[in-house]
Motif scaffolding. Structure first.
Motif, mmCIF file in Angstrom:
data_model
loop_
_atom_site.group_PDB
_atom_site.id
_atom_site.type_symbol
_atom_site.label_atom_id
_atom_site.label_comp_id
_atom_site.label_asym_id
_atom_site.label_seq_id
_atom_site.Cartn_x
_atom_site.Cartn_y
_atom_site.Cartn_z
ATOM 1 N N PHE A 65 0.805 -1.218 0.000
ATOM 2 C CA PHE A 65 0.000 0.000 0.000
ATOM 3 C C PHE A 65 0.839 1.270 0.000
ATOM 4 C CE2 PHE A 65 -3.304 -3.026 0.479
ATOM 5 C CZ PHE A 65 -4.344 -2.442 -0.234
ATOM 6 N N ASN A 66 2.093 1.194 0.371
ATOM 7 C CA ASN A 66 2.989 2.310 0.085
ATOM 8 C C ASN A 66 3.101 2.498 -1.427
ATOM 9 O OD1 ASN A 66 3.772 3.399 2.580
ATOM 10 N ND2 ASN A 66 5.304 1.808 2.908
ATOM 11 N N ALA A 67 3.197 1.382 -2.161
ATOM 12 C CA ALA A 67 3.266 1.460 -3.624
ATOM 13 C C ALA A 67 1.965 2.005 -4.199
ATOM 14 C CB ALA A 67 3.568 0.079 -4.207
ATOM 15 N N VAL A 68 0.832 1.564 -3.671
ATOM 16 C CA VAL A 68 -0.465 2.053 -4.142
ATOM 17 C C VAL A 68 -0.587 3.560 -3.926
ATOM 18 C CG1 VAL A 68 -2.956 2.003 -3.663
ATOM 19 C CG2 VAL A 68 -1.683 -0.138 -3.888
ATOM 20 N N LEU A 69 -0.093 4.035 -2.789
ATOM 21 C CA LEU A 69 -0.197 5.453 -2.453
ATOM 22 C C LEU A 69 0.945 6.283 -3.032
ATOM 23 C CD1 LEU A 69 -1.337 5.160 1.275
ATOM 24 C CD2 LEU A 69 -2.752 5.546 -0.745
ATOM 25 N N GLY A 70 1.900 5.612 -3.699
ATOM 26 C CA GLY A 70 3.003 6.335 -4.311
ATOM 27 C C GLY A 70 4.014 6.858 -3.320
ATOM 28 N N ARG A 71 4.126 6.194 -2.177
ATOM 29 C CA ARG A 71 5.059 6.617 -1.133
ATOM 30 C C ARG A 71 5.912 5.434 -0.698
ATOM 31 N NH1 ARG A 71 2.706 11.176 1.493
ATOM 32 N NH2 ARG A 71 4.432 11.167 2.979
ATOM 33 N N ARG A 72 7.090 5.709 -0.193
ATOM 34 C CA ARG A 72 7.963 4.637 0.280
ATOM 35 C C ARG A 72 7.792 4.356 1.768
ATOM 36 N NH1 ARG A 72 13.946 5.279 -2.537
ATOM 37 N NH2 ARG A 72 13.255 5.019 -4.706
ATOM 38 N N ASP A 73 7.371 5.357 2.512
ATOM 39 C CA ASP A 73 7.433 5.225 3.963
ATOM 40 C C ASP A 73 6.192 5.729 4.686
ATOM 41 O OD1 ASP A 73 7.718 7.870 3.364
ATOM 42 O OD2 ASP A 73 9.591 8.176 4.463
ATOM 43 N N LEU A 74 5.072 5.880 3.974
ATOM 44 C CA LEU A 74 3.871 6.380 4.640
ATOM 45 C C LEU A 74 3.337 5.343 5.618
ATOM 46 C CD1 LEU A 74 2.001 8.811 4.814
ATOM 47 C CD2 LEU A 74 0.576 7.763 3.050
ATOM 48 N N LEU A 75 3.243 4.093 5.155
ATOM 49 C CA LEU A 75 2.902 2.989 6.047
ATOM 50 C C LEU A 75 4.206 2.362 6.510
ATOM 51 C CD1 LEU A 75 0.288 3.332 4.191
ATOM 52 C CD2 LEU A 75 -0.208 0.970 4.824
ATOM 53 N N HIS A 76 4.344 2.155 7.802
ATOM 54 C CA HIS A 76 5.589 1.637 8.355
ATOM 55 C C HIS A 76 5.805 0.192 7.931
ATOM 56 C CE1 HIS A 76 8.925 1.106 11.131
ATOM 57 N NE2 HIS A 76 8.355 -0.006 11.552
ATOM 58 N N THR A 77 6.995 -0.087 7.381
ATOM 59 C CA THR A 77 7.349 -1.453 7.016
ATOM 60 C C THR A 77 8.398 -1.971 7.985
ATOM 61 O OG1 THR A 77 9.074 -0.693 5.491
ATOM 62 C CG2 THR A 77 6.883 -1.057 4.573
ATOM 63 N N SER A 78 8.362 -3.285 8.216
ATOM 64 C CA SER A 78 9.312 -3.889 9.142
ATOM 65 C C SER A 78 9.485 -5.354 8.796
ATOM 66 C CB SER A 78 8.806 -3.758 10.586
ATOM 67 O OG SER A 78 9.648 -4.458 11.479
ATOM 68 N N LYS A 79 10.692 -5.867 9.001
ATOM 69 C CA LYS A 79 10.931 -7.296 8.821
ATOM 70 C C LYS A 79 10.311 -8.097 9.960
ATOM 71 C CE LYS A 79 15.213 -6.771 6.187
ATOM 72 N NZ LYS A 79 16.669 -7.076 6.130
ATOM 73 N N LYS A 80 10.011 -7.418 11.055
ATOM 74 C CA LYS A 80 9.399 -8.076 12.204
ATOM 75 C C LYS A 80 7.888 -8.034 12.061
ATOM 76 C CE LYS A 80 9.249 -8.044 17.259
ATOM 77 N NZ LYS A 80 9.728 -7.363 18.493
ATOM 78 N N ALA A 81 7.252 -9.196 12.112
ATOM 79 C CA ALA A 81 5.802 -9.270 11.944
ATOM 80 C C ALA A 81 5.082 -8.628 13.118
ATOM 81 C CB ALA A 81 5.371 -10.735 11.806
ATOM 82 N N GLY A 82 3.876 -8.131 12.851
ATOM 83 C CA GLY A 82 3.025 -7.624 13.913
ATOM 84 C C GLY A 82 3.352 -6.218 14.371
ATOM 85 N N ARG A 83 3.968 -5.397 13.518
ATOM 86 C CA ARG A 83 4.344 -4.046 13.918
ATOM 87 C C ARG A 83 3.152 -3.094 13.937
ATOM 88 N NH1 ARG A 83 8.853 -3.155 16.598
ATOM 89 N NH2 ARG A 83 8.939 -1.047 15.747
ATOM 90 N N THR A 84 2.165 -3.329 13.075
ATOM 91 C CA THR A 84 0.978 -2.485 13.079
ATOM 92 C C THR A 84 0.089 -2.898 14.244
ATOM 93 O OG1 THR A 84 1.074 -2.311 10.669
ATOM 94 C CG2 THR A 84 -0.988 -1.668 11.725
ATOM 95 N N ARG A 85 -0.157 -1.976 15.170
ATOM 96 C CA ARG A 85 -0.894 -2.316 16.384
ATOM 97 C C ARG A 85 -2.116 -1.446 16.600
ATOM 98 N NH1 ARG A 85 4.215 -3.535 20.510
ATOM 99 N NH2 ARG A 85 5.214 -5.079 19.142
ATOM 100 N N GLU A 86 -2.422 -0.601 15.626
ATOM 101 C CA GLU A 86 -3.577 0.279 15.704
ATOM 102 C C GLU A 86 -4.293 0.278 14.360
ATOM 103 O OE1 GLU A 86 -2.204 3.894 18.557
ATOM 104 O OE2 GLU A 86 -1.132 3.741 16.647
ATOM 105 N N LEU A 87 -5.487 0.840 14.339
ATOM 106 C CA LEU A 87 -6.117 1.181 13.069
ATOM 107 C C LEU A 87 -5.551 2.531 12.655
ATOM 108 C CD1 LEU A 87 -9.914 0.327 13.614
ATOM 109 C CD2 LEU A 87 -8.189 -1.042 12.440
ATOM 110 N N ASN A 88 -4.842 2.563 11.540
ATOM 111 C CA ASN A 88 -4.232 3.797 11.058
ATOM 112 C C ASN A 88 -5.003 4.307 9.843
ATOM 113 O OD1 ASN A 88 -1.902 4.022 12.873
ATOM 114 N ND2 ASN A 88 -1.249 2.115 11.915
#
Length: 242
Positions: free
Chosen positions: A70-93
Motif C-alpha cells: 500500500f505504500n506502492a499504491v499510495l506512491g510513497r515509500r514510507d507512509l505505512l511503516h514497514t518492518s521485517k518483524k511481523a506484527g508491527r501495526t498495532r492500531e487502526l491507522n
C-alpha cells in the motif's frame, strides 16, 4: 511462457473487469504528496469520526506484505511503516488519499494470526460493524504461502459480517495476492488457481483476487488495485459508492 506473460494471464483470469472511467486514478493516487496520515485508533473508543469520505480497510496475516504494497499504491515509500518483524501495526491507522479535502480514506489494520492480539480483533470487528463509510475490506495473502487455518477463519468471519441484520450488504470483501514474483514462473498459474479455490471455499462472496508484486520493477498489479479501490469507493464513471 515468461514470468510477466504468466502473471498477465493469471491477472486476466482472476481480476474484476476493468471499466471506462471519467475519474482518472492518477487524479486520486498520482500525487504522492497528497496522501497523508490523519488519525490512529488503539481502542474501540478512539476510532475517529472523519469527514464522511468513503473508506476501505486492509488486513492480512502478519508479514503478508501489506505495508509495502500500500505504500506502492499510495506512491510513497514510507507512509505505512514497514518492518521485517511481523506484527508491527498495532492500531487502526487512517490515511487520507487524494488532495485536500481528499477522495477516500485507507485504513491499515493490525495483522491477524499467531502474532495478533484479541483486542485488535475486537477493534477490527467493531469498525466493520459500525462504520457507515466502509465500502470494502481487502484481505491480503502472501503468494509464497498457502492459506492456513487463521486465513480461512478470517475469511469466513468477515463473510458472516457481510450481510447485516437488515438484509443489506454494507460493504464488499476482496482478496489481494501479494509477492507474486516469489513464485517460480512455471508454478504461477497453479499456485494462483489453488489460492483462488481456497479463498472462495472459505468465502464464496469474496470478489476475485487482484494479483500483485510491489517489489518488481515496474510493480505489478498496482494500477489495477488503485482502480479497484476507486471503483469500490464509487469514484469511477458510472459507479456510485455502495
Amino acid at each position: 511462457m515468461s514470468f510477466f506473460a504468466t502473471l498477465a494471464h493469471v491477472k486476466c483470469c482472476c481480476s474484476v473487469t476493468r471499466i471506462s472511467r471519467l475519474y482518472s486514478t492518477a487524479k486520486i493516487f498520482g500525487n504522492a504528496g497528497s496522501a497523508e496520515f490523519v488519525a490512529a485508533a488503539g481502542s474501540i473508543t478512539s476510532i475517529p469520526k472523519l469527514r464522511g469520505l468513503p473508506e476501505v480497510i486492509v488486513t492480512g496475516r502478519a508479514n503478508s506484505g501489506k505495508s509495502t504494497l500500500f505504500n506502492a499504491v499510495l506512491g510513497r515509500r514510507d507512509l505505512l511503516h514497514t518492518s521485517k518483524k511481523a506484527g508491527r501495526t498495532r492500531e487502526l491507522n487512517f490515511f487520507r488519499v487524494g488532495a485536500e479535502p481528499g477522495k477516500l480514506i485507507l485504513v491499515d489494520a493490525p495483522g491477524y494470526g499467531s502474532r495478533g492480539r484479541p483486542q485488535w480483533g475486537q477493534m477490527f470487528d467493531k469498525y466493520l460493524e459500525t462504520r457507515k463509510e466502509l465500502r470494502r475490506v481487502y484481505i491480503l495473502f502472501n503468494a509464497k504461502h498457502s492459506l492456513n487455518e487463521s486465513d480461512t477463519q478470517m475469511l469466513a468471519h468477515i463473510s458472516q459480517m457481510l450481510i447485516s441484520t437488515r438484509g443489506t450488504q454494507p460493504f464488499t470483501l476482496q482478496s489481494v495476492i501479494t509477492k507474486a514474483d516469489c513464485i517460480p514462473a512455471d508454478k504461477v498459474s497453479e499456485v494462483i488457481t489453488r489460492m483462488r479455490k481456497d479463498i472462495w471455499g472459505a468465502a464464496p462472496l469474496c470478489l476475485p483476487p487482484v494479483v500483485t508484486s510491489a517489489t518488481m520493477s515496474p510493480p505489478f498489479g498496482i494500477e489495477e488495485l488503485r482502480e479497484n479501490i476507486a471503483d469500490a469507493c464509487g469514484l469511477l464513471a458510472g459507479k456510485r459508492a455502495h
